[in-house]
Motif scaffolding. Sequence first.
Motif, short mmCIF file in Angstrom:
data_model
loop_
_atom_site.label_atom_id
_atom_site.label_comp_id
_atom_site.label_asym_id
_atom_site.label_seq_id
_atom_site.Cartn_x
_atom_site.Cartn_y
_atom_site.Cartn_z
N MET D 1 0.95 -1.28 -0.06
CA MET D 1 0.02 -0.08 0.16
C MET D 1 0.84 1.07 -0.05
N SER D 2 0.21 2.25 -0.35
CA SER D 2 1.00 3.67 -0.42
C SER D 2 1.46 4.00 1.13
N GLN D 3 2.15 5.07 1.18
CA GLN D 3 2.51 5.53 2.44
C GLN D 3 1.25 6.03 3.11
N SER D 4 0.29 6.70 2.38
CA SER D 4 -0.86 7.04 2.82
C SER D 4 -1.88 5.99 3.31
N ASN D 5 -1.42 4.88 3.26
CA ASN D 5 -2.32 3.54 3.49
C ASN D 5 -3.26 3.71 2.55
N ARG D 6 -3.21 3.94 1.47
CA ARG D 6 -4.36 3.75 0.26
C ARG D 6 -3.74 2.49 -0.64
N VAL D 7 -4.98 1.83 -0.67
CA VAL D 7 -4.65 0.61 -1.90
C VAL D 7 -4.46 1.16 -2.99
N ARG D 8 -3.46 0.57 -3.77
CA ARG D 8 -2.99 1.06 -5.04
C ARG D 8 -3.62 -0.14 -6.24
N TRP D 9 -4.21 0.41 -7.01
CA TRP D 9 -5.46 -0.35 -7.81
C TRP D 9 -5.00 -0.02 -9.20
N GLY D 10 -4.91 -1.29 -9.86
CA GLY D 10 -5.00 -1.18 -11.42
C GLY D 10 -6.16 -1.79 -11.97
N VAL D 11 -6.68 -1.37 -13.17
CA VAL D 11 -7.70 -1.93 -13.76
C VAL D 11 -7.42 -2.47 -15.34
N ILE D 12 -7.68 -3.88 -15.44
CA ILE D 12 -7.05 -4.45 -16.73
C ILE D 12 -8.38 -4.55 -17.45
N GLY D 13 -8.47 -4.10 -18.70
CA GLY D 13 -9.53 -4.27 -19.53
C GLY D 13 -10.59 -2.99 -19.36
N LEU D 14 -10.48 -2.07 -20.52
CA LEU D 14 -11.13 -0.82 -20.20
C LEU D 14 -12.31 -0.72 -21.14
N GLY D 15 -13.20 -1.85 -21.21
CA GLY D 15 -14.50 -1.75 -22.27
C GLY D 15 -15.25 -0.70 -21.09
N TRP D 16 -16.53 -0.74 -21.47
CA TRP D 16 -17.67 0.12 -20.79
C TRP D 16 -17.45 -0.22 -19.14
N PHE D 17 -17.42 -1.40 -18.77
CA PHE D 17 -17.52 -1.74 -17.38
C PHE D 17 -16.22 -1.72 -16.63
N GLY D 18 -15.25 -1.66 -17.53
CA GLY D 18 -13.74 -1.37 -16.93
C GLY D 18 -13.79 0.18 -16.56
N GLU D 19 -14.26 0.88 -17.47
CA GLU D 19 -14.19 2.31 -17.21
C GLU D 19 -15.13 2.96 -15.93
N VAL D 20 -16.34 1.81 -15.95
CA VAL D 20 -16.88 2.30 -14.62
C VAL D 20 -16.11 1.83 -13.33
N HIS D 21 -15.43 0.84 -13.49
CA HIS D 21 -14.52 0.33 -12.30
C HIS D 21 -13.50 1.55 -12.20
N ALA D 22 -13.02 1.96 -13.08
CA ALA D 22 -11.99 2.99 -12.93
C ALA D 22 -12.66 4.35 -12.37
N ASP D 23 -13.74 4.39 -12.96
CA ASP D 23 -14.17 5.84 -12.60
C ASP D 23 -14.66 6.03 -10.94
N ASN D 24 -15.11 4.70 -10.49
CA ASN D 24 -15.70 4.33 -9.12
C ASN D 24 -14.32 4.47 -8.26
N LEU D 25 -13.30 3.70 -8.62
CA LEU D 25 -12.04 3.67 -7.94
C LEU D 25 -11.43 5.00 -7.68
N ALA D 26 -11.62 5.84 -8.51
CA ALA D 26 -10.95 7.14 -8.40
C ALA D 26 -11.59 8.17 -7.51
N GLU D 27 -12.76 7.68 -7.19
CA GLU D 27 -13.49 8.62 -6.31
C GLU D 27 -13.42 8.08 -4.85
#
Lengths: 335, 335, 335, 335
Positions: D1-27
């Motif tokens: 995890m990051s120094q600030s204790n945040r979970v570092r996340w990657g998204v593999i696959g950026l179809g429609w739902f991958g983008e929804v994952h990414a958008d949610n994660l970013a928030e």
Amino acid sequence: MSQSNRVRWGVIGLGWFGEVHADNLAEIPEIELAALCTRRPERLNEIGERLGVNRLYTDYRELLADTEIDVVSITTHINDHRDIAIDALRSGKHVLLEKPMAPTVADCEQIVEVANNAKGFFMVGHICRFDPRVTIAKQAIDEGRIGKIISMHARRNLSKAIGQTVLDDISALMGDGIHDADLMLWFSQANVSTVYAQEVHPGQNKFPDGGWSIARLDNGAVAVVESVWHLPESTPYAIDARLEVIGTEGALYINCGEAGLTIHDAQGVKMPDTMYWPRPFGNYFGVLKEELCYFANCVRNNEVPKRITPAESCAAVAWMEAATESAQTGSVLRF
Amino acid sequence: MSQSNRVRWGVIGLGWFGEVHADNLAEIPEIELAALCTRRPERLNEIGERLGVNRLYTDYRELLADTEIDVVSITTHINDHRDIAIDALRSGKHVLLEKPMAPTVADCEQIVEVANNAKGFFMVGHICRFDPRVTIAKQAIDEGRIGKIISMHARRNLSKAIGQTVLDDISALMGDGIHDADLMLWFSQANVSTVYAQEVHPGQNKFPDGGWSIARLDNGAVAVVESVWHLPESTPYAIDARLEVIGTEGALYINCGEAGLTIHDAQGVKMPDTMYWPRPFGNYFGVLKEELCYFANCVRNNEVPKRITPAESCAAVAWMEAATESAQTGSVLRF
Amino acid sequence: MSQSNRVRWGVIGLGWFGEVHADNLAEIPEIELAALCTRRPERLNEIGERLGVNRLYTDYRELLADTEIDVVSITTHINDHRDIAIDALRSGKHVLLEKPMAPTVADCEQIVEVANNAKGFFMVGHICRFDPRVTIAKQAIDEGRIGKIISMHARRNLSKAIGQTVLDDISALMGDGIHDADLMLWFSQANVSTVYAQEVHPGQNKFPDGGWSIARLDNGAVAVVESVWHLPESTPYAIDARLEVIGTEGALYINCGEAGLTIHDAQGVKMPDTMYWPRPFGNYFGVLKEELCYFANCVRNNEVPKRITPAESCAAVAWMEAATESAQTGSVLRF
Amino acid sequence: MSQSNRVRWGVIGLGWFGEVHADNLAEIPEIELAALCTRRPERLNEIGERLGVNRLYTDYRELLADTEIDVVSITTHINDHRDIAIDALRSGKHVLLEKPMAPTVADCEQIVEVANNAKGFFMVGHICRFDPRVTIAKQAIDEGRIGKIISMHARRNLSKAIGQTVLDDISALMGDGIHDADLMLWFSQANVSTVYAQEVHPGQNKFPDGGWSIARLDNGAVAVVESVWHLPESTPYAIDARLEVIGTEGALYINCGEAGLTIHDAQGVKMPDTMYWPRPFGNYFGVLKEELCYFANCVRNNEVPKRITPAESCAAVAWMEAATESAQTGSVLRF
């Protein structure tokens, strides 16, 4: 904020809903539930222990003096809102105050004046403004999808079992009608022109169990609020909350009472809350958490909360205060 | 009655709803649709021919003079109700008069006075009192299942497409609110003490498209009537009609708008009428037929119609008349 | 028919539903409830006296020999349907036979053969075909509004309290699934190609309390029937009956369980029947009456009943018989 | 995890739902959306730029080699699930894999074997298990409130407009039935004994637009899954998703399609999603976020995810794989 960038939060008032606040706050990673305050030492210790909170106060002024606290939730009796909110704002804390802001517009205006000059942010927790059913409706309205609003009706009814626990503190109209008064003014972006109301008082508590208020808004719309806290024991509704908004070009309907789950068992038919503060598997979900995170986010990002302004919260109180007076006098009030 | 013991029926007024009356009557075995009357000769002949009716009149007085007619439906414009009803009663016919009885209480009282001394029976066609959803509710109330009524709300909203066809003749409150005023007084067996109302008038027609009225009843209940004839084209409702009755021991909810069938097709989402006068496979079913049969049965059995009394019909007009005045003056009316 | 042109009707079988038939018939002006038959003399006399019927028989053959009777309802146990129906048809009576036609296709075919050569009319009382929600749906389908049907689901579930009174006579699938099998074939105008089913038997009665059947129709659609007679005591549904029909261009949804009235009282939440045979104020309304009047009308006008043909009633039995066999063997049946 | 204790996340696959994952994660404050991967460089850069993500990969193996990433969402085409999931698990990442786990049980078993020996956690994103309507139902079932389950039905139907965008990749049964297969096995804690299915294929895409599967479970219950991706354009449902669970002592009903908001406007009647990933005012709310936070929390607290086990996800695939085979062969499959 804490070194780990978490918002340090205190809860003043540990009645039923103060505890719900505390429990929710304790589960949110970016928030640190840091302090609790109630005049009842036993309850204070019990909840503090359960949630692992060390800063425990029986005097809210001491909590306000604690420099390790960034934000306070004020979840006390409505009659204490004004003084505690003003003191909290003067202490420099960010303040999330439970609705209704205060019992009278005069009280509200005092709070607003202090809030306008305060260092911390101030928001009244009109929780429904964080309900996606409501916010998506608001967006549709703002996009012009239903045209100009001409008629609105809101129902927010509860069982008398619940009503009896609250009706010595507040009337149904002031306690629940306040939600819908706020939403209707938010949706229409209008002001109240005239108010009329009728209340019923079948129960034994201090305040009327039910009330209806019609307002004429200055955009020409009629807005009608229904709050009856006298549904029978057998009612399936956790809350029977509905909202109808008719515009010149469309209409929309919100139904928060039939929230997607109905259970028929030996106890009868029940539709549990699935949206406001359900706690399946011991973890909170829903709209209250959304409200708390919103305010935390404002604090972390140093952005003034725009979802609800103090003036809006005051306007909702003004309507319900006028409705109460109208119900007592039988006459129409004009703004 | 005819030799075959069928009730011989005439219809005065062949607008849209007069034709629905005629069509229903023509299908009921124990009734003989015997005469029709409208000032428009072309329409008279067209409907007469279609339904095989020979006694066709352009002057209602001639129909009333026809001794081969037992009963008349009066389905004319509301402004003609008083005179035709009085003449019909004086002619000795049994009279089924469309609601509202008349535009004013003064008119109603004249009708009632004549009716009280008439040979024939007189009933105003408050059709909802023949709807099983309503009548079963009424029975439950009379059996005490929901205790003493404390709060009622009725919604009866229509699309603006329908509204525009009627709003030059009558307001939404007087045209549709009359149904719910009648039902609420029937349910509660109470009288109106005070009335307040607000109307909205977004359309171009003569009368207001929408109205809300709050009445205080003399048993302490609050009764609220909503009638908005301005739903969008896309509304799925043939009519959005709901009724909530909250009592001290129970509550009941009627929903006539979501009447069991929803069709999603190229035209959108629609919930057709399945209860009032649906005509699947070319035959009528439902509540209007029930009302007509009820009145026919009273005539055949020589039993005074008890389902709806003239005084009750008058009381509903009194409420809506007061609501109209309140909406115009902005003040509360007391009875 | 009687001199007054009323259809003279006898009821054979006075169980619960036979009595409902008799009570409905007694209220219909164009019908004369003229005779009753049950093997139980006490019940025969009791109902005869209550309804003012003089021709009372304990042997159905005697009723069939009575020349003053035009029509008979056969509302006996399903196992007696075949013999009584055949005897009734041979006696020259018009026959309205309760559904299902008979327990097996073999039995049905014997009845159909006799019916085809009978002087009287023959119709199986698939009552749902007289429900306006269903008939309006059928019209919409026939008009092509939803295109070609591709998937259907019907649910028809009852409380176990009701189930237990019937489950020694008939299974849920045969007893209630028969309605939906009939409707689906009527809607789609298709034939069953394959049938698969599963049943559950949690109760103590002879027949399974619940069953599910999937049929493939020869137009390519899938049709799924659900009948579970094991809902809890607290169920609000008088019957939970829904129907979904999805076509290539539209979809439609029938909901007969939520029939417009919900009562919350000391007994819990209940949605009474408002459409099939409700009896508000002591008078029947609804679909059963509609069915009886339809058949009476056919007899009076000497028109062969077209709403339901014997072959259609047989096809529904064929599906449910196959479903029962599939549930027992676990295999798919092909037609 | 990051120094600030945040979970570092990657998204593999950026179809429609991958983008929804990414958008949610970013928030989500406690998560750092740290990396993205798709084979399409343009889309990669566009989404990376929009969300402020620097670690952008066109080869998922490179992302897996990035030691600054803790967790990956795999939101690729189902056919790629197996290889990427296995590689990701071998790389030591925590893996949240979209449902269905893989196209076949054989594939699933390979993944499960690797997962069992992996350092990172592995969970398939059966999102419905984070829906409070579902989780509260699950709790009620576990508490015995409805007794032993005897019959279940799930519907999960979509418009053909949506269907057409997916039906070249996956069938309705495998794509949406998988949700309900999973829920039914979770609710009942039983295993599938036999499976039968029928599919319909009215569309032009590769896979069938609709399917029905009946399973017999080893606790005796019948479980029926309906997935039809062919609702008309006018359908008001974002998704028509319902679930009925009947037990020996009670019953429960979930309705996710009528989710509290209905808008009637110039476009017709619509019921927008208010629970899964609504984004009012530009911020996500709901069940997907809940799922992501749950998994993040497991990672932060080093607790194995218990909400969904790999074996359970595999069992759901097994059912739907068998259903597909049954639909093709017309025969019943036994486990």
